[in-house]
Write an enzyme that holds these catalytic residues in place. Sequence first.
Site, PDB file in Angstrom:
ATOM      1  N   MET A  68       0.842  -1.202   0.000  1.00  0.00           N
ATOM      2  CA  MET A  68       0.000   0.000   0.000  1.00  0.00           C
ATOM      3  C   MET A  68       0.869   1.240   0.000  1.00  0.00           C
ATOM      4  O   MET A  68       2.069   1.156  -0.039  1.00  0.00           O
ATOM      5  CB  MET A  68      -0.909  -0.006   1.226  1.00  0.00           C
ATOM      6  CG  MET A  68      -1.886  -1.166   1.250  1.00  0.00           C
ATOM      7  SD  MET A  68      -3.275  -0.933   0.143  1.00  0.00           S
ATOM      8  CE  MET A  68      -3.466  -2.562  -0.518  1.00  0.00           C
ATOM      9  N   CYS A  69       0.271   2.317   0.058  1.00  0.00           N
ATOM     10  CA  CYS A  69       1.023   3.578  -0.027  1.00  0.00           C
ATOM     11  C   CYS A  69       1.968   3.745   1.164  1.00  0.00           C
ATOM     12  O   CYS A  69       1.927   2.970   2.119  1.00  0.00           O
ATOM     13  CB  CYS A  69       0.066   4.763  -0.055  1.00  0.00           C
ATOM     14  SG  CYS A  69      -1.269   4.599  -1.247  1.00  0.00           S
TER      15      CYS A  69
END
Length: 247
Positions: free
Chosen positions: A1-2
């Site tokens: 994910m980010c």
Amino acid sequence: MCRHLGYLGPAVPIASLVHDPPHSLMRQSYAPRDMRGGGTVNVDGYGVGWYPTPGQAVRYRRVGTLWSDANLAQLSRITSSGAILAAVRSATVGMPIVETACAPFTDGQWLFSHNGRVTDWPGSVADLAGTLPTTDLLTLDAPTDSALLWALLRSRLATTPPARAVADVVAEVAAAAPGSRLNLLLTNGSVLVGTTWTHSLWVRRADDAVTVSSEPLDDDPRWREVPEGHVVTADPSTVDVQPMGRR
Ligand code: GLN
């Protein structure tokens, strides 16, 4: 994910967080160490927000890879601020890869980022979205989970203290969409609020400054990991870490 980070303290160049450290946000975009199964690299977009004047954030965000933006690298060396929030994006499958889906999301004094995903998007949170004014839905930055989380949070910030508002949004979305990954990060330039909900988060308080980051930016022993399921509220002089309740 980010991956995301926030900084409060004496004014520093944006590059001192985003480009220059050994494990800078830029390095985390192509060689993150702790993605916990949520993607492999963060190459779909990036953004940085800061405060040229107190209480009024500005934001720069783009689609693509942070390391190929030579203009930002140059501007980041000559742009300093005492409050910075930055993020790199790994788009969740099915979500559009567009500039407006990149964090930070902003409104006035606020800068916001989300690391994670909402399970069974969008049906799982349709009822929650329905609690928002129609205009908020029509003006979402992008048709993504993160943009909806920002709209849900922003609607509370006028009446609720930031840490409470962030924890409430996590609780409501986690109840509606179990299994969601909800690491949120918010600042107004004077306080940073971050959550750990299935992803990593670290905090370092040193030299009259506080930095919160998905992964430590260097091997400074003062980095502390925020335990899972907690909300951290931090300013340069205080770091408060509280449990958010059962998952
Ligand atoms: N789900 C969000 C998006 O697609 C955040 C992605 C992430 O954390 N990797 O933008």
